[in-house]
Enzyme design. Structure first.
Site, short mmCIF file in Angstrom:
data_model
loop_
_atom_site.label_atom_id
_atom_site.label_comp_id
_atom_site.label_asym_id
_atom_site.label_seq_id
_atom_site.Cartn_x
_atom_site.Cartn_y
_atom_site.Cartn_z
N GLU A 45 0.82 -1.22 0.00
CA GLU A 45 0.00 0.00 0.00
C GLU A 45 0.85 1.27 0.00
O GLU A 45 0.43 2.31 -0.52
CB GLU A 45 -0.90 0.03 1.24
N ARG A 94 6.95 9.80 7.49
CA ARG A 94 7.23 9.23 6.16
C ARG A 94 6.79 10.12 5.00
O ARG A 94 7.34 10.09 3.91
CB ARG A 94 6.53 7.88 6.02
N HIS A 116 1.55 6.03 10.43
CA HIS A 116 0.89 6.69 9.30
C HIS A 116 -0.48 7.21 9.75
O HIS A 116 -1.03 6.74 10.74
CB HIS A 116 0.63 5.68 8.18
N CYS A 173 -2.28 -1.97 4.74
CA CYS A 173 -1.02 -1.86 4.00
C CYS A 173 -0.66 -3.10 3.22
O CYS A 173 0.26 -3.07 2.40
CB CYS A 173 0.12 -1.45 4.93
C1 CIR Z 1 7.51 0.17 7.64
O1 CIR Z 1 7.95 0.60 8.71
O2 CIR Z 1 7.58 0.80 6.60
C2 CIR Z 1 6.89 -1.21 7.61
N1 CIR Z 1 7.54 -2.07 8.53
C3 CIR Z 1 5.42 -1.13 7.94
C4 CIR Z 1 4.63 -0.34 6.94
C5 CIR Z 1 3.18 -0.33 7.23
N2 CIR Z 1 2.48 0.34 6.22
C6 CIR Z 1 1.26 0.84 6.37
O3 CIR Z 1 0.72 0.81 7.46
N3 CIR Z 1 0.71 1.43 5.32
#
Ligand code: CIR
Length: 256
Positions: free
Chosen positions: A65, A131, A164, A251
């Site tokens: 995602e 991010r 996020h 995600c």
């Molecule tokens: C990160 O820290 O990027 C991944 N371990 C987790 C990303 C989760 N993404 C989301 O909730 N859209």
């Protein structure tokens, strides 16, 4: 209605990905089984899956995602905010080019993670987070506005425990937003009916409405009951191994 979803199973080095939570290392076999159940749930919702191969070069790449924003009118490839995740977009560009004539792209110094982007009909809430930076959010707003969508920005930096925007909110349809307490009171949420997340059930704030169903993390009985009372059909999914890596239900797929 969604008809398709892009998914990618975790790779065997999934535990090497980024995480800010202290819940222990994920068990790969268990993560694979949970991912399989997630895929089956999407199929039950009527979606055709586009299944990418696991990619050990990017241990976080199961969280597809974050790499794109896909809408009825356009697709935008993000520039993920974490350095180790930037290369994940390459295979997503390849895949989405089969479905969209044109792909817009967030350019550096702009960064966007898809987890910060919440579509509410023709309006998009875009989180400014660790991010997603302002420059990235503005670029994304520009692409969306050109396709007659509107957008507003929600600053979630400094909101404890929130990677996020969508770690704390979900649009579930019927003008309703599920909102974790840490995000209550944001002016951008005015005008929606708010479903509050019971204390201790914050992880369940991230769920997804997929056609006639809501995919919902298992183990959060109070919010579950509340959503069922409101008439939603829930499909409960075990998410423990993804939670250990800071990932929620949304995600794990790109739905369009
Ligand atoms: C990160 O820290 O990027 C991944 N371990 C987790 C990303 C989760 N993404 C989301 O909730 N859209």
């Amino acid at each position: 209605m969604f008809t398709r979803a892009i998914v990618r199973p975790p790779s065997d080095n999934f535990a090497d990905g980024l995480t800010s939570v202290d819940l222990g290392a994920p068990v790969f076999e268990k993560a694979l089984a949970q991912h399989r159940a997630y895929c089956e749930a999407l199929i039950r919702c009527g979606l055709t899956l586009i299944e990418l191969e696991a990619d050990p070069a990017y241990p976080d790449s199961t969280f597809v995602e974050d790499t794109a924003i896909v809408t009825e009118n356009c697709a935008v490839i993000t520039n993920p905010g974490a350095e180790s995740r930037k290369g994940e977009v390459v295979s997503i560009v390849e895949t989405l080019s089969k479905f969209y004539d044109r792909l817009d792209r967030v350019q550096p110094p702009g960064t966007v993670d898809g987890g910060d982007v919440c579509q509410i009909g023709s309006h998009f809430l875009i989180g400014i987070s660790e991010r997603t930076n302002r420059e990235g959010a503005e670029q994304l707003s520009g692409f969306l506005n050109a396709e007659s969508y509107t957008s507003s920005h929600v600053d979630v930096r400094g909101t404890k425990g929130l990677l996020h925007l969508k770690s704390g909110i979900t649009f579930i349809g019927e003008n309703r937003l599920i909102v974790a307490d840490s995000l209550l009171g944001q002016p951008e949420f005015g005008g929606y009916e708010i479903v509050r997340v019971p204390a201790g059930e914050e992880y369940a704030a991230n769920c997804i409405r997929v056609n006639d169903y809501v995919l919902f993390a298992a183990g959060f009985p109070k919010l579950k009951t509340e959503l069922e009372k409101l008439g939603y059909n829930l499909i409960e999914l075990e998410m423990s191994e993804f939670e250990k890596m800071d990932g929620g239900l949304s995600c794990l797929s790109l739905r369009f």
